[in-house]
Design an enzyme around this catalytic site. Structure first.
Site, short mmCIF file in Angstrom:
data_model
loop_
_atom_site.label_atom_id
_atom_site.label_comp_id
_atom_site.label_asym_id
_atom_site.label_seq_id
_atom_site.Cartn_x
_atom_site.Cartn_y
_atom_site.Cartn_z
N SER A 224 0.86 -1.19 0.00
CA SER A 224 0.00 0.00 0.00
C SER A 224 0.89 1.23 0.00
O SER A 224 2.05 1.17 0.44
CB SER A 224 -0.89 0.01 1.25
OG SER A 224 -1.53 1.27 1.42
N TYR B 295 -0.85 -0.73 10.42
CA TYR B 295 -1.14 -1.10 9.03
C TYR B 295 -0.02 -0.61 8.12
O TYR B 295 0.54 -1.39 7.33
CB TYR B 295 -2.48 -0.51 8.59
CG TYR B 295 -2.82 -0.85 7.15
CD1 TYR B 295 -3.41 -2.07 6.85
CD2 TYR B 295 -2.53 0.03 6.11
CE1 TYR B 295 -3.71 -2.41 5.54
CE2 TYR B 295 -2.83 -0.30 4.80
CZ TYR B 295 -3.42 -1.52 4.51
OH TYR B 295 -3.71 -1.85 3.22
#
Length: 257
Positions: A138, A148
């Site tokens: 990401s 994350y």
């Protein structure tokens, strides 16, 4: 005819990879936790494209699930030519607001499973002298923003390092770093998306097409959109202290609500 194995195949980016690879004539091994969705997806892709599709129900937050997928990747009689490590999720909440068990589960899926499955696939591919691995990360990997982002930063660093070590072996490894994509990701995490500007959203099918092009070109990192490439270019130039503050404010504005 080659075979591709896709984790988290039943929705979002994983489903887009399955559609594209099936349309290109690849046989598939589809991996997810929901057996019914897997079977429905397999039937649809087989009927539409005439390919062979295996389904493998596995929870990559559990050792048993990781082992079952690793065993399939290591099958020399039925080799996998392309691995797409796509399985993943997000947790709603800031640091210390998220239960530790949920944070550890994320690291299990995003890091441990990716390491284990990439290694199983790459070892078999190196023996044959060909193959590819796409590890879905990401753009959050480039921003100091929570567990994350940290887990996706690990995916990028690991993939780049492994790609260098396997250079010349015929095995290509690439970290795919998308921005916001219209999938089930945010809904599953209970995250609101109404405050995310339209220009920040990416189409999953176009993203996959760009990613496969980058893999064919031998890139070890793919940011498959000019808008996000420009943003990440600015991120590299920004001072780390300033970047941390901006990332925190952006996370509160566009992240979990």
């Amino acid at each position: 005819m080659t075979t591709a194995l896709i984790t988290g195949s039943t929705a979002g980016i994983g489903a887009a990879f399955a559609r594209r690879l099936a349309a290109d004539g690849h046989d598939l091994v589809l991996v997810a936790r929901d057996t019914k969705r897997l079977r429905d997806q397999a039937t649809e892709l087989h009927d539409r494209h005439g390919i062979e599709v295996e389904v493998l129900t596995a929870d990559l937050a559990q050792d048993k699930g990781i082992e079952s997928v690793a065993d399939r990747l290591g099958d020399r009689k039925n080799p996998v030519d392309l691995l797409v490590n796509n399985a993943g999720f997000g947790n709603k909440g800031r640091y210390l607001d998220v239960p530790m068990a949920d944070e550890l589960r994320m690291l299990k899926v995003h890091c441990e499973a990716v390491l284990w499955l990439t290694s199983a696939a790459a070892e078999a591919m190196r023996e044959r002298g060909r193959g590819g691995v796409v590890n879905v990360a990401s753009v959050a990997a480039f921003l100091p923003r929570g567990t994350y982002g940290a887990s996706k930063a690990w995916v990028v660093q690991f993939t780049q390092g492994a790609a260098k070590d396997l250079a010349g072996s015929g095995v290509r490894l690439m970290a795919l770093c998308p921005g916001f994509v219209r999938t089930e990701f945010h809904q599953r995490a209970g995250m609101g998306t109404d405050n995310i500007p339209d220009w920040m959203w990416l189409d999953a099918d176009k993203l996959v097409a760009a990613a496969l092009t980058d893999l064919a070109r031998g890139r070890s990192v793919s940011i498959p959109d000019p808008r996000y490439k420009a943003l990440m270019g600015l991120v590299k130039l920004a001072p780390r202290g300033l970047l941390g503050g901006v990332s925190s404010r952006t996370g509160r504005k566009y992240g979990p609500q």
